[in-house]
Design a protein around this motif. Sequence first.
Motif, PDB file in Angstrom:
ATOM      1  N   ASN A 102       0.835  -1.192   0.000  1.00  0.00           N
ATOM      2  CA  ASN A 102       0.000   0.000   0.000  1.00  0.00           C
ATOM      3  C   ASN A 102       0.875   1.248   0.000  1.00  0.00           C
ATOM      4  OD1 ASN A 102      -2.804  -1.163   0.452  1.00  0.00           O
ATOM      5  ND2 ASN A 102      -1.653  -2.102   2.113  1.00  0.00           N
ATOM      6  N   TYR A 103       1.076   1.823  -1.188  1.00  0.00           N
ATOM      7  CA  TYR A 103       1.882   3.034  -1.309  1.00  0.00           C
ATOM      8  C   TYR A 103       1.023   4.254  -0.971  1.00  0.00           C
ATOM      9  CZ  TYR A 103       5.501   0.238  -3.410  1.00  0.00           C
ATOM     10  OH  TYR A 103       6.479  -0.706  -3.615  1.00  0.00           O
ATOM     11  N   ILE A 104       1.612   5.206  -0.237  1.00  0.00           N
ATOM     12  CA  ILE A 104       0.868   6.415   0.091  1.00  0.00           C
ATOM     13  C   ILE A 104       0.630   7.228  -1.184  1.00  0.00           C
ATOM     14  CG2 ILE A 104       1.540   6.622   2.513  1.00  0.00           C
ATOM     15  CD1 ILE A 104       3.750   8.543   1.664  1.00  0.00           C
ATOM     16  N   ASP A 105      -0.559   7.862  -1.255  1.00  0.00           N
ATOM     17  CA  ASP A 105      -0.833   8.728  -2.394  1.00  0.00           C
ATOM     18  C   ASP A 105      -0.287  10.125  -2.112  1.00  0.00           C
ATOM     19  OD1 ASP A 105      -2.696   9.988  -0.717  1.00  0.00           O
ATOM     20  OD2 ASP A 105      -4.442   9.440  -1.924  1.00  0.00           O
ATOM     21  N   GLN A 106      -0.602  11.103  -2.950  1.00  0.00           N
ATOM     22  CA  GLN A 106      -0.064  12.463  -2.811  1.00  0.00           C
ATOM     23  C   GLN A 106      -0.475  13.116  -1.494  1.00  0.00           C
ATOM     24  OE1 GLN A 106      -2.073  11.342  -5.205  1.00  0.00           O
ATOM     25  NE2 GLN A 106      -1.059  11.531  -7.167  1.00  0.00           N
ATOM     26  N   LYS A 107      -1.563  12.656  -0.904  1.00  0.00           N
ATOM     27  CA  LYS A 107      -2.058  13.242   0.350  1.00  0.00           C
ATOM     28  C   LYS A 107      -1.713  12.392   1.575  1.00  0.00           C
ATOM     29  CE  LYS A 107      -5.774  15.741  -1.896  1.00  0.00           C
ATOM     30  NZ  LYS A 107      -7.200  15.989  -1.957  1.00  0.00           N
ATOM     31  N   GLY A 108      -0.862  11.373   1.387  1.00  0.00           N
ATOM     32  CA  GLY A 108      -0.438  10.535   2.500  1.00  0.00           C
ATOM     33  C   GLY A 108      -1.456   9.485   2.900  1.00  0.00           C
ATOM     34  N   LYS A 109      -2.376   9.148   2.004  1.00  0.00           N
ATOM     35  CA  LYS A 109      -3.455   8.191   2.287  1.00  0.00           C
ATOM     36  C   LYS A 109      -3.098   6.790   1.807  1.00  0.00           C
ATOM     37  CE  LYS A 109      -6.440  11.533   3.372  1.00  0.00           C
ATOM     38  NZ  LYS A 109      -7.097  11.699   4.634  1.00  0.00           N
ATOM     39  N   VAL A 110      -3.587   5.790   2.554  1.00  0.00           N
ATOM     40  CA  VAL A 110      -3.488   4.377   2.170  1.00  0.00           C
ATOM     41  C   VAL A 110      -4.802   3.701   2.528  1.00  0.00           C
ATOM     42  CG1 VAL A 110      -0.980   4.174   2.474  1.00  0.00           C
ATOM     43  CG2 VAL A 110      -2.494   3.664   4.389  1.00  0.00           C
ATOM     44  N   PHE A 111      -5.050   2.528   1.941  1.00  0.00           N
ATOM     45  CA  PHE A 111      -6.211   1.730   2.311  1.00  0.00           C
ATOM     46  C   PHE A 111      -5.853   0.871   3.515  1.00  0.00           C
ATOM     47  CE2 PHE A 111      -8.464  -2.355   2.148  1.00  0.00           C
ATOM     48  CZ  PHE A 111      -9.746  -1.887   2.380  1.00  0.00           C
ATOM     49  N   CYS A 112      -6.764   0.827   4.497  1.00  0.00           N
ATOM     50  CA  CYS A 112      -6.579   0.006   5.694  1.00  0.00           C
ATOM     51  C   CYS A 112      -7.607  -1.116   5.686  1.00  0.00           C
ATOM     52  CB  CYS A 112      -6.742   0.874   6.948  1.00  0.00           C
ATOM     53  SG  CYS A 112      -6.701  -0.081   8.482  1.00  0.00           S
ATOM     54  N   LYS A 113      -7.160  -2.357   5.588  1.00  0.00           N
ATOM     55  CA  LYS A 113      -8.074  -3.505   5.581  1.00  0.00           C
ATOM     56  C   LYS A 113      -8.748  -3.678   6.933  1.00  0.00           C
ATOM     57  CE  LYS A 113     -10.153  -7.307   4.493  1.00  0.00           C
ATOM     58  NZ  LYS A 113     -11.468  -7.097   5.110  1.00  0.00           N
ATOM     59  N   LYS A 114      -8.034  -3.470   8.005  1.00  0.00           N
ATOM     60  CA  LYS A 114      -8.614  -3.644   9.338  1.00  0.00           C
ATOM     61  C   LYS A 114      -9.801  -2.704   9.546  1.00  0.00           C
ATOM     62  CE  LYS A 114      -7.485  -3.750  14.230  1.00  0.00           C
ATOM     63  NZ  LYS A 114      -6.415  -3.650  15.212  1.00  0.00           N
ATOM     64  N   LYS A 115      -9.684  -1.474   9.048  1.00  0.00           N
ATOM     65  CA  LYS A 115     -10.747  -0.476   9.199  1.00  0.00           C
ATOM     66  C   LYS A 115     -11.663  -0.425   7.980  1.00  0.00           C
ATOM     67  CE  LYS A 115      -7.922   2.337  12.258  1.00  0.00           C
ATOM     68  NZ  LYS A 115      -7.224   3.611  12.460  1.00  0.00           N
ATOM     69  N   ASP A 116     -11.284  -1.110   6.906  1.00  0.00           N
ATOM     70  CA  ASP A 116     -12.032  -1.122   5.644  1.00  0.00           C
ATOM     71  C   ASP A 116     -12.348   0.288   5.165  1.00  0.00           C
ATOM     72  OD1 ASP A 116     -12.110  -3.914   5.161  1.00  0.00           O
ATOM     73  OD2 ASP A 116     -13.655  -4.131   6.680  1.00  0.00           O
ATOM     74  N   ARG A 117     -11.316   1.138   5.206  1.00  0.00           N
ATOM     75  CA  ARG A 117     -11.466   2.513   4.711  1.00  0.00           C
ATOM     76  C   ARG A 117     -10.087   3.100   4.432  1.00  0.00           C
ATOM     77  NH1 ARG A 117     -10.742   6.368   8.952  1.00  0.00           N
ATOM     78  NH2 ARG A 117     -10.711   5.374  10.993  1.00  0.00           N
ATOM     79  N   VAL A 118     -10.085   4.249   3.793  1.00  0.00           N
ATOM     80  CA  VAL A 118      -8.851   4.962   3.496  1.00  0.00           C
ATOM     81  C   VAL A 118      -8.474   5.787   4.727  1.00  0.00           C
ATOM     82  CG1 VAL A 118      -7.801   6.711   2.005  1.00  0.00           C
ATOM     83  CG2 VAL A 118      -9.348   5.008   1.026  1.00  0.00           C
ATOM     84  N   VAL A 119      -7.198   5.735   5.096  1.00  0.00           N
ATOM     85  CA  VAL A 119      -6.696   6.459   6.263  1.00  0.00           C
ATOM     86  C   VAL A 119      -5.431   7.226   5.879  1.00  0.00           C
ATOM     87  CG1 VAL A 119      -7.625   4.766   7.902  1.00  0.00           C
ATOM     88  CG2 VAL A 119      -5.293   4.510   7.075  1.00  0.00           C
ATOM     89  N   THR A 120      -5.086   8.220   6.693  1.00  0.00           N
ATOM     90  CA  THR A 120      -3.827   8.935   6.530  1.00  0.00           C
ATOM     91  C   THR A 120      -2.749   8.158   7.278  1.00  0.00           C
ATOM     92  OG1 THR A 120      -4.975  11.055   6.420  1.00  0.00           O
ATOM     93  CG2 THR A 120      -2.623  11.113   6.934  1.00  0.00           C
ATOM     94  N   LEU A 121      -1.687   7.818   6.582  1.00  0.00           N
ATOM     95  CA  LEU A 121      -0.602   7.054   7.209  1.00  0.00           C
ATOM     96  C   LEU A 121       0.344   8.028   7.904  1.00  0.00           C
ATOM     97  CD1 LEU A 121       0.506   4.255   7.768  1.00  0.00           C
ATOM     98  CD2 LEU A 121       1.822   4.422   5.665  1.00  0.00           C
ATOM     99  N   ASP A 122      -0.105   8.529   9.052  1.00  0.00           N
ATOM    100  CA  ASP A 122       0.709   9.433   9.861  1.00  0.00           C
ATOM    101  C   ASP A 122       1.301   8.645  11.030  1.00  0.00           C
ATOM    102  OD1 ASP A 122      -1.480   9.021  11.537  1.00  0.00           O
ATOM    103  OD2 ASP A 122      -2.222  11.070  11.349  1.00  0.00           O
ATOM    104  N   GLU A 123       1.924   9.341  11.958  1.00  0.00           N
ATOM    105  CA  GLU A 123       2.572   8.679  13.093  1.00  0.00           C
ATOM    106  C   GLU A 123       1.581   7.875  13.935  1.00  0.00           C
ATOM    107  OE1 GLU A 123       5.161  10.393  16.645  1.00  0.00           O
ATOM    108  OE2 GLU A 123       5.790  11.192  14.695  1.00  0.00           O
ATOM    109  N   SER A 124       0.399   8.444  14.169  1.00  0.00           N
ATOM    110  CA  SER A 124      -0.624   7.764  14.968  1.00  0.00           C
ATOM    111  C   SER A 124      -1.109   6.490  14.280  1.00  0.00           C
ATOM    112  CB  SER A 124      -1.802   8.709  15.218  1.00  0.00           C
ATOM    113  OG  SER A 124      -2.840   8.049  15.874  1.00  0.00           O
ATOM    114  N   GLN A 125      -1.386   6.589  12.976  1.00  0.00           N
ATOM    115  CA  GLN A 125      -1.850   5.423  12.223  1.00  0.00           C
ATOM    116  C   GLN A 125      -0.756   4.367  12.145  1.00  0.00           C
ATOM    117  OE1 GLN A 125      -4.937   4.576  11.035  1.00  0.00           O
ATOM    118  NE2 GLN A 125      -3.976   2.627  10.547  1.00  0.00           N
ATOM    119  N   ALA A 126       0.475   4.786  11.951  1.00  0.00           N
ATOM    120  CA  ALA A 126       1.594   3.832  11.885  1.00  0.00           C
ATOM    121  C   ALA A 126       1.712   3.057  13.193  1.00  0.00           C
ATOM    122  CB  ALA A 126       2.894   4.549  11.560  1.00  0.00           C
TER     123      ALA A 126
END
Length: 89
Positions: free
Chosen positions: A10-34
């Motif tokens: 899951n590569y981050i897009d231009q806005k730092g977003k990735v798909f999360c299977k656990k949450k079944d939605r798009v999330v921002t891959l920031d420090e908290s999400q990591a």
Amino acid sequence: MKLRLVDHLNYIDQKGKVFCKKKDRVVTLDESQASDCEKCQYVFGFLQGDGIECQWSDEFEFGDMYIKNPYKECKRVLALIKQGKLKKG
């Protein structure tokens, strides 16, 4: 189609977003999400600042999945959940 264990890169897009299977939605891959990802049953590794690698059973036939558009991936996975082929989360 039969499910098999697939590596999802899951590569981050231009806005730092990735798909999360656990949450079944798009999330921002920031420090908290990591930090959440590190505890997830699907996490398989990080892509050296470019995203995250997750491993879960999917309907993909060959090799690894390279995901560059998290919204397209979210739509694909939600459709498979709706069809009963995948489970939520």
